[in-house]
Design a protein around this motif. Structure first.
Motif, PDB file in Angstrom:
ATOM      1  N   ASP A   5      -1.349   5.389   3.269  1.00  8.47           N
ATOM      2  CA  ASP A   5      -2.357   4.403   3.654  1.00  8.47           C
ATOM      3  C   ASP A   5      -1.830   3.473   4.744  1.00  8.47           C
ATOM      4  O   ASP A   5      -2.555   3.096   5.658  1.00  8.47           O
ATOM      5  CB  ASP A   5      -2.806   3.574   2.449  1.00  8.47           C
ATOM      6  CG  ASP A   5      -3.629   4.388   1.458  1.00  8.47           C
ATOM      7  OD1 ASP A   5      -4.154   5.446   1.862  1.00  8.47           O
ATOM      8  OD2 ASP A   5      -3.743   3.957   0.301  1.00  8.47           O
ATOM      9  N   LYS A  26      -1.952   5.382   8.010  1.00 10.30           N
ATOM     10  CA  LYS A  26      -3.324   5.519   8.498  1.00 10.30           C
ATOM     11  C   LYS A  26      -3.823   4.204   9.098  1.00 10.30           C
ATOM     12  O   LYS A  26      -4.456   4.202  10.156  1.00 10.30           O
ATOM     13  CB  LYS A  26      -4.245   5.957   7.360  1.00 10.30           C
ATOM     14  CG  LYS A  26      -4.049   7.396   6.950  1.00 10.30           C
ATOM     15  CD  LYS A  26      -4.926   7.751   5.770  1.00 10.30           C
ATOM     16  CE  LYS A  26      -4.613   9.142   5.264  1.00 10.30           C
ATOM     17  NZ  LYS A  26      -5.376   9.460   4.052  1.00 10.30           N
ATOM     18  N   THR A  27      -3.540   3.101   8.418  1.00  9.02           N
ATOM     19  CA  THR A  27      -3.948   1.789   8.925  1.00  9.02           C
ATOM     20  C   THR A  27      -3.256   1.497  10.248  1.00  9.02           C
ATOM     21  O   THR A  27      -3.884   1.018  11.195  1.00  9.02           O
ATOM     22  CB  THR A  27      -3.612   0.691   7.894  1.00  9.02           C
ATOM     23  OG1 THR A  27      -4.226   1.004   6.652  1.00  9.02           O
ATOM     24  CG2 THR A  27      -4.081  -0.667   8.365  1.00  9.02           C
ATOM     25  N   VAL A  30       0.855  -1.183   0.000  1.00  9.55           N
ATOM     26  CA  VAL A  30       0.000   0.000   0.000  1.00  9.55           C
ATOM     27  C   VAL A  30       0.887   1.227   0.000  1.00  9.55           C
ATOM     28  O   VAL A  30       2.084   1.135   0.255  1.00  9.55           O
ATOM     29  CB  VAL A  30      -0.939   0.019   1.237  1.00  9.55           C
ATOM     30  CG1 VAL A  30      -1.927  -1.119   1.186  1.00  9.55           C
ATOM     31  CG2 VAL A  30      -0.162  -0.010   2.528  1.00  9.55           C
TER      32      VAL A  30
END
Length: 112
Positions: free
Chosen positions: A64, A67-68, A60
């Protein structure tokens, strides 16, 4: 080398205008995948006497992944980092991480 002798640093090259250093540039091409297309694995390491749970490799974007990781750290109440496509979590929390990532749609290589 005996005491009192000087080291010669002549390499036979000149430092004139024709001199240039060529840097080798390597670029990694990152293929971005859906969460369901991932096949993640767990690894355990000890760092400074403490257990660290590694999950990855993630395909990713860096944003991202961050954020995850942030949502996982909040839900699991632990510290962690995202480095080179791998998420690092403090402690031995693989079952909790697996459950949380499966809720987000990620899949794992090894069955439960």
């Amino acid at each position: 080398m005996s005491r009192g002798t000087k080291l010669s640093l002549d390499l036979g090259s000149s430092w004139g205008e024709g001199w240039s250093i060529e840097e080798e540039k390597t670029s990694k091409v990152l293929t971005l995948l859906d969460p369901s297309a991932h096949r993640l694995v767990f690894q355990k390491e000890k760092r400074k006497g403490k257990v660290v749970t590694l999950v990855g490799p993630f395909s990713v974007s860096e944003d991202d992944g961050q954020k995850t990781l942030s949502t996982l750290k909040k839900s699991l109440a632990c510290g962690g980092a995202y480095k080179e496509g791998w998420m690092e979590f403090q402690g031995e929390i693989a079952p909790k991480v697996r459950e949380a990532l499966e809720k987000l749609g990620f899949k794992f290589k090894n069955p439960k």
